[in-house]
Design a protein around this motif. Structure first.
Motif, PDB file in Angstrom:
ATOM      1  N   GLN A  55       0.837  -1.202   0.000  1.00  0.00           N
ATOM      2  CA  GLN A  55       0.000   0.000   0.000  1.00  0.00           C
ATOM      3  C   GLN A  55       0.872   1.252   0.000  1.00  0.00           C
ATOM      4  O   GLN A  55       0.576   2.226  -0.695  1.00  0.00           O
ATOM      5  CB  GLN A  55      -0.940  -0.014   1.204  1.00  0.00           C
ATOM      6  N   ARG A  70       2.169   1.699  -3.558  1.00  0.00           N
ATOM      7  CA  ARG A  70       1.155   2.286  -4.451  1.00  0.00           C
ATOM      8  C   ARG A  70       1.022   3.785  -4.209  1.00  0.00           C
ATOM      9  O   ARG A  70       0.954   4.573  -5.153  1.00  0.00           O
ATOM     10  CB  ARG A  70      -0.191   1.596  -4.268  1.00  0.00           C
ATOM     11  N   GLN A  71       0.993   4.172  -2.952  1.00  0.00           N
ATOM     12  CA  GLN A  71       0.877   5.589  -2.590  1.00  0.00           C
ATOM     13  C   GLN A  71       2.088   6.367  -3.097  1.00  0.00           C
ATOM     14  O   GLN A  71       1.954   7.457  -3.655  1.00  0.00           O
ATOM     15  CB  GLN A  71       0.771   5.701  -1.075  1.00  0.00           C
TER      16      GLN A  71
END
Length: 91
Positions: free
Chosen positions: A74, A77-78
């Motif tokens: 995550q 992705r950020q």
């Protein structure tokens, strides 16, 4: 006096991205913030941070920590969404 949050704000990175650097490099988060700030502002630095986060994902998975691996995915992705110019660095 500057707080840790003030320092994070100067880096152009998120706290989780700095945590990934700290974990990877085995340094305190304030040191990782400085390193991350230097990296993100130099040519090819975003690619290095990307590789660091990917290494954290692999290490978590290899050590049987799927929740941690998911967390770093995550964060990756950020990071990639926030730094689209990274693709231009690779060219």
């Amino acid at each position: 006096m500057l707080t840790y949050d003030d320092c994070v704000g100067l880096t152009d990175l998120e706290k989780e991205e700095i945590e990934a650097i700290a974990q990877h490099e085995h340094v305190p988060e304030i040191v990782a913030a400085e390193l991350g700030c230097c990296l993100i502002h130099q040519l090819g630095g975003a690619m290095q941070i990307d590789r660091i986060i990917r290494d954290d994902i692999r290490n978590a998975a290899r050590h049987g920590h799927p929740d941690e691996a998911l967390h770093w995915k995550q964060v990756l992705r950020q990071f990639e969404a926030a730094h689209p110019a990274m693709e231009q660095e690779a060219a």
